[in-house]
Design a protein around this motif. Structure first.
Motif, PDB file in Angstrom:
ATOM      1  N   SER A 148       1.591  -5.570 -12.682  1.00 43.48           N
ATOM      2  CA  SER A 148       1.816  -4.505 -13.679  1.00 43.48           C
ATOM      3  C   SER A 148       0.708  -4.548 -14.731  1.00 43.48           C
ATOM      4  O   SER A 148       0.969  -4.786 -15.899  1.00 43.48           O
ATOM      5  N   PRO A 149      -0.534  -4.333 -14.324  1.00 42.84           N
ATOM      6  CA  PRO A 149      -1.674  -4.479 -15.236  1.00 42.84           C
ATOM      7  C   PRO A 149      -1.748  -3.444 -16.341  1.00 42.84           C
ATOM      8  O   PRO A 149      -2.448  -3.653 -17.330  1.00 42.84           O
ATOM      9  N   ASN A 150      -1.037  -2.322 -16.185  1.00 42.19           N
ATOM     10  CA  ASN A 150      -1.115  -1.254 -17.176  1.00 42.19           C
ATOM     11  C   ASN A 150       0.154  -1.110 -18.002  1.00 42.19           C
ATOM     12  O   ASN A 150       0.293  -0.152 -18.755  1.00 42.19           O
ATOM     13  N   THR A 151       1.070  -2.052 -17.841  1.00 39.93           N
ATOM     14  CA  THR A 151       2.353  -1.980 -18.545  1.00 39.93           C
ATOM     15  C   THR A 151       2.564  -3.232 -19.383  1.00 39.93           C
ATOM     16  O   THR A 151       2.356  -4.348 -18.907  1.00 39.93           O
ATOM     17  N   PHE A 152       2.985  -3.019 -20.607  1.00 37.28           N
ATOM     18  CA  PHE A 152       3.257  -4.146 -21.504  1.00 37.28           C
ATOM     19  C   PHE A 152       4.634  -4.704 -21.190  1.00 37.28           C
ATOM     20  O   PHE A 152       5.653  -4.119 -21.543  1.00 37.28           O
ATOM     21  N   ASP A 153       4.670  -5.849 -20.484  1.00 39.68           N
ATOM     22  CA  ASP A 153       5.940  -6.436 -20.082  1.00 39.68           C
ATOM     23  C   ASP A 153       5.789  -7.940 -19.929  1.00 39.68           C
ATOM     24  O   ASP A 153       4.745  -8.512 -20.257  1.00 39.68           O
TER      25      ASP A 153
END
Length: 228
Positions: A148-153
């Protein structure tokens, strides 16, 4: 976030285009996290920007080869604790040039069949070797949060558990006493859980209070990328 990692340039440009008013530098991270689907947090108002920016001031940032003890000391020197360390170095968005970690993939150890860092998952090593061959371009950028490189998690912590930490300093957080904090973010049974979004906001507020600028040595920038 580390000195060799950074949010995607497109994310920063999106923030600057989206905002209807000037954004001070201390406010920029919170706005950027909005663009990567991260949750918001309350920040103290009135933060001012410095009038001088120097690369030498970034010399005490955690580095990709730092031991956990070195990382801990750098955070302690700024009034931050071990939980802040694990929370804030979580590389959930951004990339790194392969020169920052390629040494882990080749001739790192004699204890592994492929010569890689034994703390890394062997299948992950193979994947990175295909992207970063030993004689390849060291400037090639690799995403730090696989999955999930584009999501802040919080998926970064799962990566550490699975031996998928790209940077050596990140993966070491799983092999030190800091592992407990990683496990708490993962919700391991028997440990008091931590909510990453909540704790990240708290640690960011603490960090924003480091070296607070006041008076004539600071300003509210009209354009966040340049002094007035």
């Amino acid at each position: 976030m580390r000195s060799l990692t950074m949010p995607r340039p497109s994310s920063k440009l999106l923030v600057l285009e989206w905002s209807p008013a000037p954004i001070s530098l201390p406010s920029l991270p919170a706005t950027m996290w909005f663009c990567t689907k991260g949750q918001t947090w309350k920040v103290p108002t009135g933060c001012r920007d410095g009038r001088v920016s120097s690369a030498s001031d970034a010399g005490n940032l955690p580095g990709p080869r730092d031991s956990v003890e070195v990382q801990k000391q750098k955070f302690t020197d700024k009034g931050l604790n071990d939980q802040d360390l694990v929370t804030l170095v979580e590389d959930t968005i951004g990339t790194s040039a392969s020169q920052a970690f390629r040494y882990r993939l080749y001739n790192f150890s004699t204890t592994t069949a492929n010569g890689a860092d034994p703390s890394m998952d062997s299948a992950f090593v193979t994947q990175l070797q295909s992207l970063c061959p030993s004689n390849g371009d060291v400037s090639r950028r690799i995403e730090l949060d696989t999955g999930s490189p584009n999501t802040f998690d919080a998926s970064f912590f799962t990566n550490l558990k699975n031996g998928h930490g790209v940077l050596e300093s990140d993966q070491k957080l799983w092999t030190d006493a800091t592992r407990t904090f990683v496990q708490r973010f993962l919700g391991v049974r028997g440990l008091r859980g931590l909510n990453f979004n909540v704790e990240f906001g708290r640690s960011m507020v603490k960090m924003s209070n480091i070296g607070m600028k006041t008076g004539t040595d600071s300003e509210i920038r009209k354009v966040c990328t340049a002094i007035n």
